[in-house]
Design an enzyme around this catalytic site. Sequence first.
Site, PDB file in Angstrom:
ATOM      1  N   HIS A 233       0.891  -1.818  -0.147  1.00  0.00           N
ATOM      2  CA  HIS A 233       0.171   0.166   0.085  1.00  0.00           C
ATOM      3  C   HIS A 233       0.578   1.389   0.124  1.00  0.00           C
ATOM      4  O   HIS A 233       1.419   1.608   0.920  1.00  0.00           O
ATOM      5  CB  HIS A 233      -0.728  -0.355   1.231  1.00  0.00           C
ATOM      6  CG  HIS A 233      -1.900   1.157   1.517  1.00  0.00           C
ATOM      7  ND1 HIS A 233      -2.226   2.120   1.166  1.00  0.00           N
ATOM      8  CD2 HIS A 233      -1.501   2.014   2.669  1.00  0.00           C
ATOM      9  CE1 HIS A 233      -2.735   2.908   1.435  1.00  0.00           C
ATOM     10  NE2 HIS A 233      -2.582   2.826   2.375  1.00  0.00           N
ATOM     11  N   TYR A 266      -6.374   8.556   1.658  1.00  0.00           N
ATOM     12  CA  TYR A 266      -6.108   9.037   3.141  1.00  0.00           C
ATOM     13  C   TYR A 266      -4.899  10.438   3.432  1.00  0.00           C
ATOM     14  O   TYR A 266      -3.339  10.147   2.642  1.00  0.00           O
ATOM     15  CB  TYR A 266      -6.167   8.179   3.605  1.00  0.00           C
ATOM     16  CG  TYR A 266      -5.055   7.518   4.387  1.00  0.00           C
ATOM     17  CD1 TYR A 266      -3.741   7.806   5.058  1.00  0.00           C
ATOM     18  CD2 TYR A 266      -5.464   5.806   3.627  1.00  0.00           C
ATOM     19  CE1 TYR A 266      -3.137   6.794   5.301  1.00  0.00           C
ATOM     20  CE2 TYR A 266      -4.307   5.524   3.659  1.00  0.00           C
ATOM     21  CZ  TYR A 266      -3.204   5.963   4.496  1.00  0.00           C
ATOM     22  OH  TYR A 266      -2.196   4.862   4.752  1.00  0.00           O
ATOM     23  N   VAL A 372      -5.648  -8.058  11.997  1.00  0.00           N
ATOM     24  CA  VAL A 372      -6.161  -6.785  12.679  1.00  0.00           C
ATOM     25  C   VAL A 372      -5.715  -5.579  13.173  1.00  0.00           C
ATOM     26  O   VAL A 372      -4.706  -5.566  12.516  1.00  0.00           O
ATOM     27  CB  VAL A 372      -6.062  -7.223  14.139  1.00  0.00           C
ATOM     28  CG1 VAL A 372      -6.617  -6.232  15.081  1.00  0.00           C
ATOM     29  CG2 VAL A 372      -6.888  -8.979  14.403  1.00  0.00           C
ATOM     30  N   ASP A 564     -28.771 -21.118  14.573  1.00  0.00           N
ATOM     31  CA  ASP A 564     -29.946 -21.920  15.309  1.00  0.00           C
ATOM     32  C   ASP A 564     -30.101 -22.868  13.969  1.00  0.00           C
ATOM     33  O   ASP A 564     -29.311 -22.734  12.579  1.00  0.00           O
ATOM     34  CB  ASP A 564     -31.349 -21.255  14.971  1.00  0.00           C
ATOM     35  CG  ASP A 564     -31.528 -20.486  13.596  1.00  0.00           C
ATOM     36  OD1 ASP A 564     -30.398 -20.187  12.743  1.00  0.00           O
ATOM     37  OD2 ASP A 564     -32.796 -20.125  13.210  1.00  0.00           O
ATOM     38  N   GLY A 578     -29.944 -29.519   9.538  1.00  0.00           N
ATOM     39  CA  GLY A 578     -29.279 -27.833   8.792  1.00  0.00           C
ATOM     40  C   GLY A 578     -28.674 -27.401   9.544  1.00  0.00           C
ATOM     41  O   GLY A 578     -29.336 -26.327   9.956  1.00  0.00           O
ATOM     42  N   TYR A 667     -33.410 -33.386  -0.270  1.00  0.00           N
ATOM     43  CA  TYR A 667     -32.417 -33.753  -0.388  1.00  0.00           C
ATOM     44  C   TYR A 667     -31.966 -34.911  -1.360  1.00  0.00           C
ATOM     45  O   TYR A 667     -32.275 -35.976  -0.688  1.00  0.00           O
ATOM     46  CB  TYR A 667     -30.705 -33.411   0.817  1.00  0.00           C
ATOM     47  CG  TYR A 667     -31.563 -32.108   1.260  1.00  0.00           C
ATOM     48  CD1 TYR A 667     -30.533 -31.075   0.470  1.00  0.00           C
ATOM     49  CD2 TYR A 667     -32.854 -32.370   2.404  1.00  0.00           C
ATOM     50  CE1 TYR A 667     -31.120 -30.134   1.408  1.00  0.00           C
ATOM     51  CE2 TYR A 667     -32.962 -30.801   2.748  1.00  0.00           C
ATOM     52  CZ  TYR A 667     -31.721 -29.648   2.172  1.00  0.00           C
ATOM     53  OH  TYR A 667     -31.797 -28.288   2.614  1.00  0.00           O
TER      54      TYR A 667
END
Length: 830
Positions: A233, A266, A372, A564, A578, A667
């Site tokens: 960069h 920037y 990070v 879920d 699933g 399926y």
Amino acid sequence: MAPHVAIIGLGVVGSALADELVLRGWNDVTVVEQGPLYVTGGSSSHAPGFVFQTSPSRSMSLLAQRTLDKLDGLELRDEWLMKRTGGLEIASTQERAHELKRRRAFADAAGIPSQLIGPEEISALWPELDTSGLTSALHTPTDAVVKGVRAVEFQAGRAQAGGARILSHTKVVGIPTRESRVIGLDVLPVGAPQDAESERIPADIVVSAAGLWGPGMARELLGFELPMLPVEHGFGFSTALPQLADVDDRIETRRPMLRHQDHAMYLREWGQRIAVGAYEHRPLPVEHSSLASAEEFRRTGVHPAVKPFTEEDFAPTWQEAQRLLPGLIGADSEARLERSMSFNGIFSFTPDGGPLLGPVPQVEGLWMAQSVWVTQSAGVGQIMADWITAGEPGMDTHGLDLARFDPAVISKRWAREQGEESYDEVYDIVHPKATTLRMRGLRTSPFYERQQSLGAVFESANGWERPLWYETNASLGDPALGNRPLPPRDEWAARHWSPIVALEARGMRSSAGLVDMSSLPRLSVTGTGAGEFLDQTLSRPMGRKDGTVVYALMLSEDGGVLSDITVARLGEDHFHLGVNGHQDAAWLTGRARSLGFRDVRISDATAGSCGLGLWGPHARTVLQQLTEEDLTADAFRFYKARQLSMAGVPVLALRLSYVGELGWELYAPAEFGRGLWDATMGAGAEHGIIPVGRRAFESMRLEKGFRLWGADMGREHSPAEAGVAFAVRGAAESLSRAEPQRTLMCLVLDDPARVLLGGEPIYAAGGNEVIGYVTSADQGYSVGESIAYAWLPGPAEPGTEVMIDYFGLRCPARVATEPRFDPAGERMRS
């Protein structure tokens, strides 16, 4: 006694994590760093330190806020670690000005002070700017500059004072394991002879915060690919400017950081110079082998994360910088670029721009804290420390977790192409419904050619090509919203959408529709004790009879919704699940290991298979033509599963419905897929069957109030708050949290033509107090409404009025009862 933790890398992440672990009482910590202290040679040593807190991702915003809150006011040898100069995002096009209104809304939703300002106010903050080409700007006064090296030294020093051990000039040469569990690190002093014997540092937990070296380390020492790409960069410095003569190195910067995203750049003050970063140039990916080694860094001072300045790539950015800041041009009309100071710095990019955090699924005790930036660094240290010590990160991590990426698609090429696209888009205006343009067609169902012939418009999800709608369905008539003609959408909401979606929703509600479900992740759980394992692991017991299907939750230690899933019992020790993604498989595998279910096998059931959703009032009639099995309501009840032969195709049929209509998920082995599609479309022809894409599917699930994990609910929400407490039974009820202070609620907008896309802030009616935010939204074509689900204080009474910000417009809405369509659920149970 706390476990021993070994951290690889002393950058902004490794130092923050060591500090946070010690602050929590875990002082048996060793940090291994191959470079010197504290300019270690990674990105932390050269990063410009911009911390803009506003992001479309709430989690990323929270991590940035945590970073600034931790570092605020700290000093090292009387020098600041962080300075809240504020941020300024400027717009030179109407499209960018429009986008800044959306970003202002994101800031409101996250509690970040912000203000949209005009050219005069921009000039007051940055008098040197030429504002003649600017339309507006977003000013965020609490944004800040962080000095990476100082932050590293401060946090590392505090960790050492608390008992942590830091080893510099020490290279990791092995990550040994025993029975799939990490047992330590093998290390050598930098510069040691090749035949030197390594030293073993015993550790119960190992965290890779190796930054740029992470992908190579994972590949060479662990045998897997990280979805992460280091990229060069361009970063340029002006010569010392006379107008900045009063800014010494201790002050360094006074004015807000500048983002000029229309030119992917920037800028900020850097003492008496202006520093400029360029994202406008071509991606310059970095191979692991091209990084300067720790030995070379020590011997020659060649910084591994710094590459030679490519002035030809930087030239367009520098030209725009001179236009924006005329003071960069000297009296002799020469541009003042200090080439000797300028360089290409290396930063890491992932396919979605998020970090790679959390446990490594295949190696117990091994964790990642990779990709990070300084922006989220201290915040990542905090949630990683909580995650490791208490088992809970304390915030939603579904978009941060390493395991969010399907290992089936992760390859070196995929990581490179996706990382390059992420680099290209870092300052682009990216629509929330946009899809990747790279490596398309990687995974296709056996229906793909049939879908192409029907004019399918595709998106990519985990490498899968998924139809959004079918152009041939445009012949189905005039699209409608309820009983009125479909109103036009505004330009933003109309992107990645078509009026055909309304026709497909109507077609499925009135006759039958066929949806490609092949990309839905599925697992097989088998082996002795499989049922007992699932009973102990999920939020409710599994049914005892073969063919039973249950909807259940995976809950965190403090009762948050991790996922879920639907579970079909196919045999005494055989279950079909699933799930929502690879994260679920990783979590279940870890649970089986920790609970001692050694004979339980959790395997992928998606590969080599395909799936169709057949729904609508004529679904039973269509399916009955293809099988001799009795499909009447009493013979094949809702939430039941059965093996069928459909036109000679072996099919697992689950009578489920995510769209609120009668129907089945079907399926089959992939080699039967084309035959299954043709037979089903053929049998349904006389009944008006149509292929249906994801956009209609998404609208119909909102009409039914079905939650979408990762959008409407996550680990920071309890089942009661999210409206899924019905899925909690038995022992799992002990995990229930206190009385909900917030609730996921259904809203209906006053204007049915206004369509939200998620993330918008919600205000109390008649005021400016932010009380919640939208999770997911769409038009409900059957009910004729614009629907939004949102987190609000509550519960609130139906009819409660609120206002929702949409690009600066206040859209009135009201709390509504749910579901909006077929409240009794009679259609899907018929």
